[in-house]
Design an enzyme around this catalytic site. Structure first.
Site, PDB file in Angstrom:
ATOM      1  CE1 TYR A 219       0.160   5.185  -0.936  1.00 22.93           C
ATOM      2  CE2 TYR A 219       0.953   6.008  -3.138  1.00 22.93           C
ATOM      3  CZ  TYR A 219       0.902   5.918  -1.701  1.00 22.93           C
ATOM      4  OH  TYR A 219       2.294   5.494  -1.228  1.00 22.93           O
TER       5      TYR A 219
ATOM      6  CB  ILE B  93       0.990   8.376   1.704  1.00 24.51           C
ATOM      7  CG1 ILE B  93       1.308  10.183   1.334  1.00 24.51           C
ATOM      8  CG2 ILE B  93      -0.488   7.790   1.575  1.00 24.51           C
ATOM      9  CD1 ILE B  93       0.399  10.127   0.097  1.00 24.51           C
ATOM     10  CD  GLU B  94       1.962   3.092   1.752  1.00 24.86           C
ATOM     11  OE1 GLU B  94       1.556   2.460   2.040  1.00 24.86           O
ATOM     12  OE2 GLU B  94       1.887   2.995   0.610  1.00 24.86           O
ATOM     13  CB  SER B  95       4.714   5.059   7.373  1.00 29.26           C
ATOM     14  OG  SER B  95       6.269   6.075   7.217  1.00 29.26           O
TER      15      SER B  95
ATOM     16  CB  THR C 278      -1.072  -0.116   0.917  1.00 34.79           C
ATOM     17  OG1 THR C 278      -0.385   0.420   2.434  1.00 34.79           O
ATOM     18  CG2 THR C 278      -1.782  -1.173   0.987  1.00 34.79           C
TER      19      THR C 278
END
Length: 229
Positions: A186, A102-104, A2
């Site tokens: 996303y 965005i991911e973490s 993701t």
């Protein structure tokens, strides 16, 4: 999963030599005065320091010299590492920072309900059996390799590469109406944040939208995990 120079020289400098008798002899006619003055200006202009002549071409520096200042403090924490990792994969550090944001939000311990792990939320099947998915260096190696492949598949189009990072490289080339809603979101968040980062903006309305939509919670966890003040 993701899941940047110096300006080119425009030509060699030349020095024009003006005979001492040319402008100082006998009777000076107005046209000759104008000619000598023009030659003098040409010599001065031609021999300006190169750094001065190219000053306007220098790109604006980001807050830390690596990534745009718009990224949150948790991502800025990794700025030096992002520079190294991005260079190893032939990527713009700002694009790598956008994915991390965005991911973490910079939390190396982040884990999704689908099992994606670490800074770049890499799925387990991208790792070798002996690798630690939560090790930042290893996580960056696997995550940014995938991002690089997505960027190649997209022909260098960042928005499509971001969609491929989230939804799988296979979505690149397919109609966007067939993308999962998460992948469309996303690509929306990522492309807007990255566009602002490329312009070295100090803030991003798209990033603020992402934070308001739930990203702030992710960043609070990262802030605590990193022990930031």
């Amino acid at each position: 999963m993701t899941p940047a120079r110096s300006a080119p020289r425009t030509g060699r400098k030349s020095r024009q030599t003006v005979p001492s008798s040319g402008c100082l002899s006998g009777f000076l006619l107005p046209p000759l005065i104008a000619l000598c003055f023009g030659i003098f200006l040409a010599v001065v202009t031609t021999n300006r320091p190169e750094s001065e002549s190219h000053a306007s071409a220098a790109p604006a520096a980001s807050a830390n010299g690596v990534i745009a200042p718009l990224f949150t403090p948790e991502v800025q924490f990794w700025a030096a590492s992002l520079a190294t990792w991005a260079a190893e994969h032939g990527l713009d550090p700002n694009l790598a920072a956008t994915v991390m944001q965005i991911e973490s939000c910079g939390n190396p311990s982040a884990r999704s309900s689908a099992g994606a792990a670490g800074l770049f939320q890499v799925m387990p099947y991208h790792f070798q059996a002996y690798e630690d998915a939560y090790d930042p260096q290893t996580n960056a190696l696997r995550g940014l390799d995938y991002l690089h492949r997505a960027l190649e598949r997209s022909g260098g189009e960042a928005r499509l590469a971001l969609a491929g990072y989230n939804g799988g490289i296979g979505v690149i080339g397919r109609a966007e109406t067939s993308w999962a809603a998460e992948t469309r979101r996303y690509a929306y968040w990522g492309s807007g944040i990255y566009a602002d980062a490329v312009n070295n903006a100090s803030e991003s309305s798209r990033l603020n939208e992402w934070l308001a939509a739930g990203g702030a919670s992710l960043c609070r966890k990262a802030h605590q995990r990193l022990g930031l003040p």
